[in-house]
Design a protein around this motif. Structure first.
Motif, PDB file in Angstrom:
ATOM      1  N   ALA A 115       1.373  -1.655   0.209  1.00 13.35           N
ATOM      2  CA  ALA A 115       0.246   0.105   0.646  1.00 13.35           C
ATOM      3  C   ALA A 115       0.517   1.788  -0.084  1.00 13.35           C
ATOM      4  O   ALA A 115       0.513   2.375  -0.879  1.00 13.35           O
ATOM      5  N   LEU A 116       1.875   1.144   0.940  1.00 12.23           N
ATOM      6  CA  LEU A 116       2.788   2.109   0.625  1.00 12.23           C
ATOM      7  C   LEU A 116       3.543   2.429  -0.651  1.00 12.23           C
ATOM      8  O   LEU A 116       3.343   3.625  -0.936  1.00 12.23           O
ATOM      9  N   ALA A 117       4.071   1.659  -1.482  1.00 15.84           N
ATOM     10  CA  ALA A 117       4.251   1.953  -3.038  1.00 15.84           C
ATOM     11  C   ALA A 117       3.486   2.317  -3.895  1.00 15.84           C
ATOM     12  O   ALA A 117       3.656   3.207  -4.374  1.00 15.84           O
ATOM     13  N   GLY A 118       2.349   1.507  -3.627  1.00 14.57           N
ATOM     14  CA  GLY A 118       1.017   2.695  -4.431  1.00 14.57           C
ATOM     15  C   GLY A 118       0.789   3.820  -4.139  1.00 14.57           C
ATOM     16  O   GLY A 118       0.387   4.939  -4.965  1.00 14.57           O
ATOM     17  N   LEU A 119       1.240   4.265  -3.012  1.00 16.38           N
ATOM     18  CA  LEU A 119       0.672   6.017  -2.710  1.00 16.38           C
ATOM     19  C   LEU A 119       2.103   6.826  -3.050  1.00 16.38           C
ATOM     20  O   LEU A 119       1.662   7.776  -3.415  1.00 16.38           O
ATOM     21  N   GLN A 120       3.362   5.988  -3.069  1.00 15.96           N
ATOM     22  CA  GLN A 120       4.763   7.136  -3.402  1.00 15.96           C
ATOM     23  C   GLN A 120       4.504   6.629  -5.278  1.00 15.96           C
ATOM     24  O   GLN A 120       5.036   7.480  -5.954  1.00 15.96           O
ATOM     25  N   ASN A 121       4.399   5.689  -5.556  1.00 10.07           N
ATOM     26  CA  ASN A 121       3.606   5.818  -7.122  1.00 10.07           C
ATOM     27  C   ASN A 121       2.767   6.481  -7.526  1.00 10.07           C
ATOM     28  O   ASN A 121       3.962   7.515  -8.814  1.00 10.07           O
ATOM     29  N   LEU A 122       2.230   6.435  -7.191  1.00 10.12           N
ATOM     30  CA  LEU A 122       1.108   7.514  -7.986  1.00 10.12           C
ATOM     31  C   LEU A 122       1.031   8.912  -7.550  1.00 10.12           C
ATOM     32  O   LEU A 122       1.263  10.028  -8.810  1.00 10.12           O
ATOM     33  N   THR A 123       1.540   9.490  -6.695  1.00 14.22           N
ATOM     34  CA  THR A 123       1.839  10.493  -5.894  1.00 14.22           C
ATOM     35  C   THR A 123       2.825  11.004  -7.013  1.00 14.22           C
ATOM     36  O   THR A 123       3.640  12.441  -7.544  1.00 14.22           O
ATOM     37  N   ILE A 124       4.762  10.016  -7.429  1.00  9.32           N
ATOM     38  CA  ILE A 124       5.362  10.795  -7.812  1.00  9.32           C
ATOM     39  C   ILE A 124       5.315  11.077  -9.901  1.00  9.32           C
ATOM     40  O   ILE A 124       5.347  11.722 -10.236  1.00  9.32           O
ATOM     41  N   LEU A 125       4.378   9.567 -10.229  1.00 12.84           N
ATOM     42  CA  LEU A 125       3.695   9.822 -11.533  1.00 12.84           C
ATOM     43  C   LEU A 125       2.442  11.327 -11.868  1.00 12.84           C
ATOM     44  O   LEU A 125       3.122  11.961 -12.697  1.00 12.84           O
ATOM     45  N   VAL A 126       2.007  11.142 -10.738  1.00 16.86           N
ATOM     46  CA  VAL A 126       1.371  12.771 -11.196  1.00 16.86           C
ATOM     47  C   VAL A 126       1.994  13.988 -11.313  1.00 16.86           C
ATOM     48  O   VAL A 126       1.368  15.080 -11.998  1.00 16.86           O
ATOM     49  N   ALA A 127       3.129  13.258 -10.106  1.00 16.57           N
ATOM     50  CA  ALA A 127       4.155  14.578  -9.367  1.00 16.57           C
ATOM     51  C   ALA A 127       4.481  15.057 -10.733  1.00 16.57           C
ATOM     52  O   ALA A 127       5.126  16.551 -10.792  1.00 16.57           O
ATOM     53  N   ALA A 128       4.860  13.943 -12.122  1.00 18.76           N
ATOM     54  CA  ALA A 128       6.553  14.569 -12.774  1.00 18.76           C
ATOM     55  C   ALA A 128       6.039  15.677 -13.645  1.00 18.76           C
ATOM     56  O   ALA A 128       7.102  16.269 -14.668  1.00 18.76           O
ATOM     57  N   PRO A 129       4.873  15.792 -14.015  1.00 10.15           N
ATOM     58  CA  PRO A 129       4.410  17.216 -15.089  1.00 10.15           C
ATOM     59  C   PRO A 129       4.732  18.592 -14.629  1.00 10.15           C
ATOM     60  O   PRO A 129       4.938  19.104 -15.542  1.00 10.15           O
ATOM     61  N   PHE A 130       3.852  18.295 -13.366  1.00  5.43           N
ATOM     62  CA  PHE A 130       3.756  19.156 -12.625  1.00  5.43           C
ATOM     63  C   PHE A 130       5.456  20.215 -12.467  1.00  5.43           C
ATOM     64  O   PHE A 130       5.921  21.433 -11.637  1.00  5.43           O
ATOM     65  N   THR A 131       6.643  19.494 -12.271  1.00  3.01           N
ATOM     66  CA  THR A 131       8.068  19.692 -12.436  1.00  3.01           C
ATOM     67  C   THR A 131       8.402  20.566 -13.325  1.00  3.01           C
ATOM     68  O   THR A 131       8.777  21.890 -13.473  1.00  3.01           O
TER      69      THR A 131
END
Length: 442
Positions: A348-364
């Protein structure tokens, strides 16, 4: 305060405007941007439905996309984060560091203690309590990729160094870049409180209020939504672990985590709908005290609901309650879906991290653009304009004095043909550009 006075200040025919506009949000009623709100709401609800009905499919797709992103663009995250640190420190020590984020002479809205408490709650909160001890231990037992500690002492140093990288200058620089750009644009330039408004000096007002600006705000909402959901999920996992450690529950499954998320959602939505001045300030102050005394977790999801409401309603400072409630409930739903990946267990922790990184990437990319736009804005700030105009005027007067009076002259201040408005109350005496005059008569 006049808003339309212009004058020349030693720059030829170029107008020098050093006044600040009025507040564009004053006396405004919340108006929903149908494109921004509609697109983000539909896509978010589609994500929730996808995760609820086909969790395995969502998990497979997100894992595959994350692996590709880290393999091909992991270096960009490190470089961008370090760049934001350098940028924030440079702004602080440069001439721009003296600029006020608001009208000149304006008093702060919150007390320093309340402000620090809100920054702590919204900026670190749950993450610090969740990872404060766990992250160094995790890096100690499993050294980060690319590191090869020779012994336990070396492994300990690597673990602490990696943790400090995550929790010291780099994260606060990221917060500072976004917060500073929005605060300057909103409270100094008096634009709408949206991410897109920050880009006006870079792409122009028309594009910032058009399709490109709406795309920027949509990306901002997604980054805020999934980041807040991850924080909320960390809190739910921590509470679930507490249930297990206290022997209140033999196993911490998805059902218990969903119930915890529901309770937390009700709490932060109630705080958010009461506004920053009441609910969030009170909750943040309480969180600070509890964190220092009892080391309990806190959440910035209430503030995030207001932020997403503001972005959905064209930058209004106090969005409609129904919008705030909507984004609060959706945040809870997204959190539940993120925890479903792994069935509420270790994954579950990996799921939180994975989706957060993916969605935040374009915002960089959006953040890099914000840095460029902010610099363009700062160069035309009233304080900077007045200083540059003053230096230029004095230099011109000195050059003219040397040429006309062979160095034997004095500079006097008197009325001139143009005016530079300052945004401050006018003084009783005349003002104007300095002019050289010959030796005084005795």
């Amino acid at each position: 305060m006049p808003h339309d006075e212009q004058g020349t200040g030693g720059r030829g025919d170029l107008p020098v405007t050093a006044d600040l506009p009025g507040d564009p949000t004053q006396d405004r009623h919340p108006t929903t941007d149908r494109v921004v709100f509609g697109v983000t709401a539909v896509l978010t609800l589609a994500f929730v439905v996808w995760g609820a009905t086909a969790t395995d499919s969502l998990e497979a797709v997100s894992s595959s996309m994350l692996n590709g992103l880290i393999h091909n663009g992991g270096w960009a995250f490190m470089l961008a984060a370090s760049g934001f640190v350098v940028f924030a420190l440079w702004l602080a020590v440069s001439r721009y560091g003296r600029i006020t984020l608001g009208q000149e002479g304006e008093e702060p809205e919150f007390h320093t203690v309340s402000w620090v408490a809100m920054m702590f709650s919204a900026g670190m909160g749950i993450g610090l309590m969740f990872y404060g001890v766990g992250e160094p231990l995790a890096h100690f037992t499993n050294p980060p990729p690319g590191t090869h500690p020779a012994d336990a002492a070396d492994a300990m140093q690597t673990a602490v160094a990696t943790t400090l990288f995550h929790w010291t200058l780099h994260p606060w620089a990221i917060y500072a870049v976004v917060g500073l750009a929005i605060a300057y644009s909103t409270f100094r330039r008096r634009r709408r409180q949206t991410i897109s408004a920050v880009f006006e000096p870079l792409i122009g007002s028309r594009r910032a209020h058009g399709g490109l600006g709406r795309l920027i705000d949509i990306l901002a909402i997604f980054a805020t939504l999934f980041g807040s959901a991850a924080s909320l999920g960390l809190g739910a996992l921590q509470i679930g672990s507490g249930f297990h450690e206290l022997h209140w529950k033999e196993e911490t499954g998805t059902g218990l985590l969903v119930l915890i998320i529901e309770a937390l959602t009700v709490a932060f939505v109630a705080s958010a709908v009461s506004g920053v001045e009441k609910g969030i300030q009170w909750l943040s102050n309480t969180n600070m005290v509890l964190a220092l005394i009892l080391a309990v977790f806190v959440s910035g999801a209430d503030a995030a609901s207001i932020v997403m409401g503001t972005l959905s309603q064209k930058g209004i400072l106090e969005p409609a309650r129904w919008v705030v409630v909507f984004w609060g409930v959706v945040t809870g739903a997204v959190t539940a879906i993120m925890l479903l990946i792994g069935n509420g267990e270790g994954d579950a922790l990996a799921g939180l991290q994975n989706l957060t990184i993916l969605v935040a990437a374009p915002f960089t990319l959006v953040m890099i653009g914000m840095c460029v736009a902010l610099i363009r804005d700062l160069r035309q700030d009233p304080l900077i304009v007045r200083r540059e105009s003053g230096v230029e005027a004095v230099e011109s007067a000195v050059v003219a004095g040397h040429a006309k009076y062979a160095g034997d002259f004095e500079i006097r201040i008197g009325p001139g043909g143009g005016r530079i408005t300052t945004g401050l109350p006018e003084g009783p005496g005349p003002s104007g550009p300095p002019s050289p005059s010959g030796p005084p008569d005795h």
